[in-house]
Design a protein around this motif. Structure first.
Motif, PDB file in Angstrom:
ATOM      1  N   GLU A   6       0.825  -1.201   0.000  1.00 44.56           N
ATOM      2  CA  GLU A   6       0.000   0.000   0.000  1.00 44.56           C
ATOM      3  C   GLU A   6       0.864   1.257   0.000  1.00 44.56           C
ATOM      4  O   GLU A   6       0.583   2.215  -0.724  1.00 44.56           O
ATOM      5  CB  GLU A   6      -0.943   0.027   1.198  1.00 44.56           C
ATOM      6  CG  GLU A   6      -1.848   1.240   1.157  1.00 44.56           C
ATOM      7  CD  GLU A   6      -2.994   1.180   2.135  1.00 44.56           C
ATOM      8  OE1 GLU A   6      -3.514   2.253   2.437  1.00 44.56           O
ATOM      9  OE2 GLU A   6      -3.380   0.086   2.582  1.00 44.56           O
ATOM     10  N   ASP A  54      -6.844  -2.390  -0.365  1.00 43.69           N
ATOM     11  CA  ASP A  54      -7.925  -2.514  -1.331  1.00 43.69           C
ATOM     12  C   ASP A  54      -7.710  -1.437  -2.398  1.00 43.69           C
ATOM     13  O   ASP A  54      -8.180  -0.313  -2.278  1.00 43.69           O
ATOM     14  CB  ASP A  54      -9.267  -2.336  -0.625  1.00 43.69           C
ATOM     15  CG  ASP A  54     -10.469  -2.518  -1.524  1.00 43.69           C
ATOM     16  OD1 ASP A  54     -10.336  -2.370  -2.765  1.00 43.69           O
ATOM     17  OD2 ASP A  54     -11.555  -2.802  -0.989  1.00 43.69           O
ATOM     18  N   ARG A  55      -6.961  -1.810  -3.432  1.00 42.28           N
ATOM     19  CA  ARG A  55      -6.576  -0.855  -4.475  1.00 42.28           C
ATOM     20  C   ARG A  55      -7.786  -0.143  -5.083  1.00 42.28           C
ATOM     21  O   ARG A  55      -7.784   1.074  -5.247  1.00 42.28           O
ATOM     22  CB  ARG A  55      -5.788  -1.569  -5.569  1.00 42.28           C
ATOM     23  CG  ARG A  55      -5.311  -0.640  -6.674  1.00 42.28           C
ATOM     24  CD  ARG A  55      -4.648  -1.388  -7.819  1.00 42.28           C
ATOM     25  NE  ARG A  55      -3.555  -2.217  -7.381  1.00 42.28           N
ATOM     26  CZ  ARG A  55      -2.268  -1.857  -7.435  1.00 42.28           C
ATOM     27  NH1 ARG A  55      -1.937  -0.686  -7.913  1.00 42.28           N
ATOM     28  NH2 ARG A  55      -1.332  -2.676  -7.024  1.00 42.28           N
ATOM     29  N   GLY A  56      -8.839  -0.883  -5.374  1.00 43.30           N
ATOM     30  CA  GLY A  56     -10.020  -0.289  -5.992  1.00 43.30           C
ATOM     31  C   GLY A  56     -10.681   0.749  -5.102  1.00 43.30           C
ATOM     32  O   GLY A  56     -11.035   1.842  -5.557  1.00 43.30           O
ATOM     33  N   LYS A  57     -10.846   0.428  -3.820  1.00 46.29           N
ATOM     34  CA  LYS A  57     -11.476   1.373  -2.904  1.00 46.29           C
ATOM     35  C   LYS A  57     -10.588   2.593  -2.693  1.00 46.29           C
ATOM     36  O   LYS A  57     -11.077   3.719  -2.657  1.00 46.29           O
ATOM     37  CB  LYS A  57     -11.786   0.691  -1.571  1.00 46.29           C
ATOM     38  CG  LYS A  57     -12.604   1.553  -0.640  1.00 46.29           C
ATOM     39  CD  LYS A  57     -13.101   0.783   0.564  1.00 46.29           C
ATOM     40  CE  LYS A  57     -13.996   1.660   1.426  1.00 46.29           C
ATOM     41  NZ  LYS A  57     -14.499   0.927   2.603  1.00 46.29           N
ATOM     42  N   GLU A  59      -8.462   3.837  -4.836  1.00 46.52           N
ATOM     43  CA  GLU A  59      -8.541   4.639  -6.057  1.00 46.52           C
ATOM     44  C   GLU A  59      -9.834   5.446  -6.092  1.00 46.52           C
ATOM     45  O   GLU A  59      -9.836   6.627  -6.466  1.00 46.52           O
ATOM     46  CB  GLU A  59      -8.401   3.760  -7.299  1.00 46.52           C
ATOM     47  CG  GLU A  59      -7.004   3.254  -7.496  1.00 46.52           C
ATOM     48  CD  GLU A  59      -6.865   2.308  -8.682  1.00 46.52           C
ATOM     49  OE1 GLU A  59      -7.868   1.712  -9.129  1.00 46.52           O
ATOM     50  OE2 GLU A  59      -5.720   2.153  -9.161  1.00 46.52           O
ATOM     51  N   ARG A  60     -10.960   4.832  -5.708  1.00 48.86           N
ATOM     52  CA  ARG A  60     -12.248   5.545  -5.708  1.00 48.86           C
ATOM     53  C   ARG A  60     -12.222   6.699  -4.699  1.00 48.86           C
ATOM     54  O   ARG A  60     -12.615   7.818  -5.037  1.00 48.86           O
ATOM     55  CB  ARG A  60     -13.394   4.593  -5.381  1.00 48.86           C
ATOM     56  CG  ARG A  60     -13.804   3.704  -6.535  1.00 48.86           C
ATOM     57  CD  ARG A  60     -15.104   2.970  -6.278  1.00 48.86           C
ATOM     58  NE  ARG A  60     -15.097   2.161  -5.054  1.00 48.86           N
ATOM     59  CZ  ARG A  60     -14.541   0.956  -4.937  1.00 48.86           C
ATOM     60  NH1 ARG A  60     -13.952   0.410  -5.971  1.00 48.86           N
ATOM     61  NH2 ARG A  60     -14.602   0.295  -3.809  1.00 48.86           N
ATOM     62  N   ALA A  65      -9.894   6.700  -9.782  1.00 48.09           N
ATOM     63  CA  ALA A  65     -10.578   5.706 -10.637  1.00 48.09           C
ATOM     64  C   ALA A  65     -11.316   6.389 -11.772  1.00 48.09           C
ATOM     65  O   ALA A  65     -11.705   7.501 -11.715  1.00 48.09           O
ATOM     66  CB  ALA A  65     -11.548   4.877  -9.804  1.00 48.09           C
TER      67      ALA A  65
END
Length: 65
Positions: A6, A54-57, A59-60, A65
């Motif tokens: 991270e 949690d890469r996606g979270k 980024e959001r 994202a």
């Protein structure tokens, strides 16, 4: 994934962060426990909690994202 992954992700994206080591800083451990967590990484972004890498979270929440 690990805390190191991270930190690398945030650094690569140019996102400033504060790294708190719960093994070396009892205040950081107390802060983590106050949030109700015992595992790391735990990341706070504008009041939102991200547990684990949690890469996606991330980024959001960071608008990437």
């Amino acid at each position: 994934m690990s805390c190191q992954a991270e930190k690398e992700f945030l650094s690569q994206k140019g996102i400033p962060f504060t790294d708190k080591n719960i093994r070396e800083d009892p205040n950081a451990l107390a802060e983590l426990e106050k949030l109700g967590y015992r595992a790391t990484p735990v990341t706070l972004i504008d009041g939102q909690v991200v547990v684990g890498f949690d890469r996606g979270k991330l980024e959001r929440l960071l608008g990437l994202a």
